[in-house]
Scaffold this motif. Structure first.
Motif, PDB file in Angstrom:
ATOM      1  N   LYS A 361       0.828  -1.213   0.000  1.00 31.43           N
ATOM      2  CA  LYS A 361       0.000   0.000   0.000  1.00 31.43           C
ATOM      3  C   LYS A 361       0.855   1.252   0.000  1.00 31.43           C
ATOM      4  O   LYS A 361       0.528   2.251  -0.647  1.00 31.43           O
ATOM      5  N   VAL A 362       1.973   1.209   0.730  1.00 37.54           N
ATOM      6  CA  VAL A 362       2.887   2.345   0.730  1.00 37.54           C
ATOM      7  C   VAL A 362       3.456   2.565  -0.669  1.00 37.54           C
ATOM      8  O   VAL A 362       3.558   3.699  -1.146  1.00 37.54           O
ATOM      9  N   ALA A 363       3.820   1.479  -1.340  1.00 38.40           N
ATOM     10  CA  ALA A 363       4.381   1.584  -2.684  1.00 38.40           C
ATOM     11  C   ALA A 363       3.360   2.158  -3.665  1.00 38.40           C
ATOM     12  O   ALA A 363       3.699   2.964  -4.536  1.00 38.40           O
ATOM     13  N   ILE A 364       2.100   1.760  -3.520  1.00 40.94           N
ATOM     14  CA  ILE A 364       1.050   2.316  -4.375  1.00 40.94           C
ATOM     15  C   ILE A 364       0.946   3.822  -4.151  1.00 40.94           C
ATOM     16  O   ILE A 364       0.812   4.608  -5.105  1.00 40.94           O
ATOM     17  N   GLY A 365       1.033   4.253  -2.887  1.00 44.65           N
ATOM     18  CA  GLY A 365       0.978   5.674  -2.603  1.00 44.65           C
ATOM     19  C   GLY A 365       2.156   6.440  -3.167  1.00 44.65           C
ATOM     20  O   GLY A 365       2.022   7.595  -3.580  1.00 44.65           O
ATOM     21  N   ALA A 366       3.328   5.797  -3.189  1.00 45.68           N
ATOM     22  CA  ALA A 366       4.542   6.479  -3.648  1.00 45.68           C
ATOM     23  C   ALA A 366       4.718   6.437  -5.158  1.00 45.68           C
ATOM     24  O   ALA A 366       5.246   7.391  -5.749  1.00 45.68           O
ATOM     25  N   LEU A 367       4.263   5.338  -5.788  1.00 48.02           N
ATOM     26  CA  LEU A 367       4.537   5.149  -7.215  1.00 48.02           C
ATOM     27  C   LEU A 367       3.289   5.172  -8.087  1.00 48.02           C
ATOM     28  O   LEU A 367       3.384   5.404  -9.295  1.00 48.02           O
ATOM     29  N   GLY A 368       2.135   4.896  -7.484  1.00 45.53           N
ATOM     30  CA  GLY A 368       0.912   4.739  -8.252  1.00 45.53           C
ATOM     31  C   GLY A 368       0.606   3.277  -8.466  1.00 45.53           C
ATOM     32  O   GLY A 368       1.516   2.447  -8.614  1.00 45.53           O
ATOM     33  N   ALA A 369      -0.668   2.931  -8.486  1.00 45.75           N
ATOM     34  CA  ALA A 369      -1.087   1.531  -8.585  1.00 45.75           C
ATOM     35  C   ALA A 369      -0.602   0.864  -9.863  1.00 45.75           C
ATOM     36  O   ALA A 369      -0.336  -0.341  -9.887  1.00 45.75           O
ATOM     37  N   GLY A 437      13.689   2.460  -7.048  1.00 42.50           N
ATOM     38  CA  GLY A 437      14.138   1.802  -5.825  1.00 42.50           C
ATOM     39  C   GLY A 437      14.295   2.770  -4.670  1.00 42.50           C
ATOM     40  O   GLY A 437      13.853   2.485  -3.538  1.00 42.50           O
ATOM     41  N   VAL A 438      14.896   3.917  -4.933  1.00 42.83           N
ATOM     42  CA  VAL A 438      15.083   4.923  -3.876  1.00 42.83           C
ATOM     43  C   VAL A 438      13.736   5.445  -3.402  1.00 42.83           C
ATOM     44  O   VAL A 438      13.483   5.569  -2.195  1.00 42.83           O
ATOM     45  N   THR A 439      12.851   5.755  -4.343  1.00 42.40           N
ATOM     46  CA  THR A 439      11.532   6.295  -3.986  1.00 42.40           C
ATOM     47  C   THR A 439      10.737   5.291  -3.149  1.00 42.40           C
ATOM     48  O   THR A 439      10.198   5.630  -2.086  1.00 42.40           O
ATOM     49  N   ALA A 440      10.658   4.050  -3.616  1.00 40.03           N
ATOM     50  CA  ALA A 440       9.845   3.048  -2.930  1.00 40.03           C
ATOM     51  C   ALA A 440      10.410   2.698  -1.561  1.00 40.03           C
ATOM     52  O   ALA A 440       9.672   2.675  -0.564  1.00 40.03           O
ATOM     53  N   MET A 441      11.718   2.432  -1.491  1.00 36.78           N
ATOM     54  CA  MET A 441      12.301   2.019  -0.221  1.00 36.78           C
ATOM     55  C   MET A 441      12.269   3.142   0.806  1.00 36.78           C
ATOM     56  O   MET A 441      12.038   2.887   2.006  1.00 36.78           O
ATOM     57  N   THR A 442      12.487   4.377   0.371  1.00 39.28           N
ATOM     58  CA  THR A 442      12.412   5.497   1.311  1.00 39.28           C
ATOM     59  C   THR A 442      11.000   5.646   1.859  1.00 39.28           C
ATOM     60  O   THR A 442      10.806   5.852   3.060  1.00 39.28           O
ATOM     61  N   ALA A 443      10.013   5.528   0.986  1.00 36.89           N
ATOM     62  CA  ALA A 443       8.616   5.630   1.433  1.00 36.89           C
ATOM     63  C   ALA A 443       8.299   4.553   2.452  1.00 36.89           C
ATOM     64  O   ALA A 443       7.618   4.805   3.464  1.00 36.89           O
ATOM     65  N   MET A 444       8.782   3.347   2.222  1.00 32.72           N
ATOM     66  CA  MET A 444       8.532   2.248   3.148  1.00 32.72           C
ATOM     67  C   MET A 444       9.224   2.494   4.495  1.00 32.72           C
ATOM     68  O   MET A 444       8.640   2.258   5.569  1.00 32.72           O
ATOM     69  N   ALA A 445      10.467   2.961   4.445  1.00 33.83           N
ATOM     70  CA  ALA A 445      11.201   3.225   5.678  1.00 33.83           C
ATOM     71  C   ALA A 445      10.519   4.319   6.498  1.00 33.83           C
ATOM     72  O   ALA A 445      10.381   4.211   7.729  1.00 33.83           O
ATOM     73  N   LEU A 446      10.081   5.375   5.829  1.00 33.08           N
ATOM     74  CA  LEU A 446       9.394   6.455   6.549  1.00 33.08           C
ATOM     75  C   LEU A 446       8.115   5.955   7.180  1.00 33.08           C
ATOM     76  O   LEU A 446       7.764   6.346   8.308  1.00 33.08           O
ATOM     77  N   ASP A 447       7.405   5.083   6.491  1.00 28.80           N
ATOM     78  CA  ASP A 447       6.162   4.548   7.033  1.00 28.80           C
ATOM     79  C   ASP A 447       6.411   3.695   8.267  1.00 28.80           C
ATOM     80  O   ASP A 447       5.710   3.818   9.288  1.00 28.80           O
TER      81      ASP A 447
END
Length: 451
Positions: A361-369, A437-447
């Motif tokens: 769900k975090v990845a969808i928010g960061a990158l789009g479904a 990779g940077v966008t998705a992993m950072t979003a996950m870490a922040l979450d």
């Protein structure tokens, strides 16, 4: 007039504040934009890693560069974390960033390369050569994308350092050696990783691949990667001159028969609904054309999703080798030697269901479904699962698409797959892969660190 100006100021501030992300959150566009801005510098880092690969157990310069970049960012870095069973020190890197109280998150990257001669023709292709564990002169290449992984990690490290106001807790970045020989994670744990640096509350990792488009990530709950077990089989015989084979018990012929017959173990002795792969990836024997040697050594890997199936196949490997030797009249004191490695083994990599769904769900928010796919289980293996301590720590690995979307679409249309990991032609579309990779992993870490 003054009141009107004040009202305009208040309105402008309100509009500005409404446009900013709330504390502890990051607007997806700002993460992607930041990763895009850092891409030129990250590209140079990636190309340096790619040009200068090092084999498992020899990641000295790679780990030093990786550690140095993390120190520049302000992390507390410890090098040479990890101890192999023979007592030698591993080149593991641990970078810590404590930011108040809160959860402890471990993010892992791997650092080693493969004994592969690169044939991509890229202007940053590796021309490195080295000596492998068998004493052979081999080419060395980042044919599995660990150079991508390290570059993504450094991008995430910078983002997390600059966004300290948006999270709290402890960030634990791991540069793991020897993933390709699947003994690096075990070496770091054996060196007191969690006793020295704290036990994490979550473990995250990613791995690039050529079956998902660059710009996309993919998730799968539960088992995603098979277990891996390394097996050595030595066929022993009696050497002789090549002109007098009747005086020998030829281990070359026995090894050849074993290679063929071993394939029947999975095909005819294992339930076809139980996935298993037995591969003979290495064979060495003899020193001269006209000499029948005394022995031939083979290196095998076994991959399964079941410990029961694994144990059954190991028994079958022993029985097959001994049966061949008996058929050739090999004396009892020269029967085959079958050795199951105690270090080059890895469990099934299984993603924690709750953590996987949360990160999806975090990845969808960061990158789009449209940029979040479903991943399939594969027979490849990883030792990252060891960091979860048999599932006691929620852990999750996601797939990071690395294929050029146009080339991938053509491959799907024609049925001709793109060069995959471990191929001498493996060439990720690095720019969108690193950015994603940077966008998705950072979003996950922040979450995970907002709690």
């Amino acid at each position: 007039m003054t009141r009107a100006i004040n009202r305009r100021v208040v309105t402008l501030v309100a509009i500005t504040m409404a446009a900013l992300p709330a504390m502890g959150q990051t607007a997806p566009s700002s993460l992607a934009a930041s990763a895009e801005q850092r891409l030129p510098a990250l590209t140079e880092t990636y190309k340096h890693f790619h040009r200068n690969p090092e084999l498992s157990h020899h990641e000295e310069k790679t780990s030093a560069l990786f550690a140095g970049e993390l120190r520049k960012l302000g992390y507390t870095v410890t090098e040479r974390v990890g101890k192999y069973p023979d007592g030698s020190q591993a080149y593991g890197v641990v970078a810590m960033l404590q930011n108040g109280t809160g959860p402890r998150l471990l993010i892992r990257t791997d650092m080693d390369a493969l004994p592969v001669v690169e044939q991509t023709g890229l202007d940053y292709a590796s021309i490195v050569r080295s000596t492998n564990a068998q004493g052979q002169d081999v080419g060395v290449m980042h044919a599995c994308g660990h150079d991508i992984h390290m570059t993504v990690m450094l991008g995430v490290a910078r983002e997390m350092m600059e966004r300290k106001s948006q999270w709290h807790g402890a960030l634990m970045l791991i540069g793991q050696p020897s993933e390709e020989t699947i003994d690096g994670a075990r070496a770091m744990l054996a060196d007191g990783l969690y006793e020295r640096f704290g036990r994490p509350d979550f473990v995250l990792a990613e791995h690039d691949d050529s079956v998902h488009a660059a710009g996309n990530v993919a998730f799968k709950s539960g088992p995603m990667l098979a277990s891996s077990t390394s097996i050595d089989v030595t066929m022993r015989g009696v050497g002789a001159h090549g002109s007098a084979p009747q005086l020998s018990k030829d281990p070359v012929l026995m090894a050849a028969e074993f290679v063929v017959l071993a394939q029947s173990i999975v095909a005819r002795q294992i339930d076809p609904q139980q996935p298993a792969v037995l591969t003979v990836g290495m064979i060495h024997g003899g020193a001269k054309r006209n000499i029948i040697p005394d022995e031939v050594a083979m290196g095998l890997t076994l991959r399964t999703y079941s410990d029961k199936v694994r144990d059954q196949i190991i028994i079958d490997v022993r029985r097959t080798a001994e049966g061949i030797a008996t058929g050739y009249g090999v004396p009892q004191d020269r029967m085959p030697v079958v050795t199951v490695s105690r270090t080059e083994i890895a469990p099934v990599e299984s993603n924690d269901p709750a953590l996987t769904e949360r990160m999806r769900k975090v990845a969808i928010g960061a990158l789009g479904a449209d940029h979040v796919d479903a991943a399939d289980s594969v027979m490849g293996s990883e030792d990252v699962g060891l960091f979860s301590l048999d599932g006691k720590i929620p852990a999750m690995m996601f797939r990071l698409g690395a294929a050029d979307p146009v080339k991938l679409a053509r491959a799907i249309e024609t049925g001709v797959p793109l060069p995959a990991q471990h191929s001498s032609l493996f060439a990720p579309a690095y720019a969108p892969t690193i950015k994603t990779g940077v966008t998705a992993m950072t979003a996950m870490a922040l979450d995970l660190l907002k709690e």
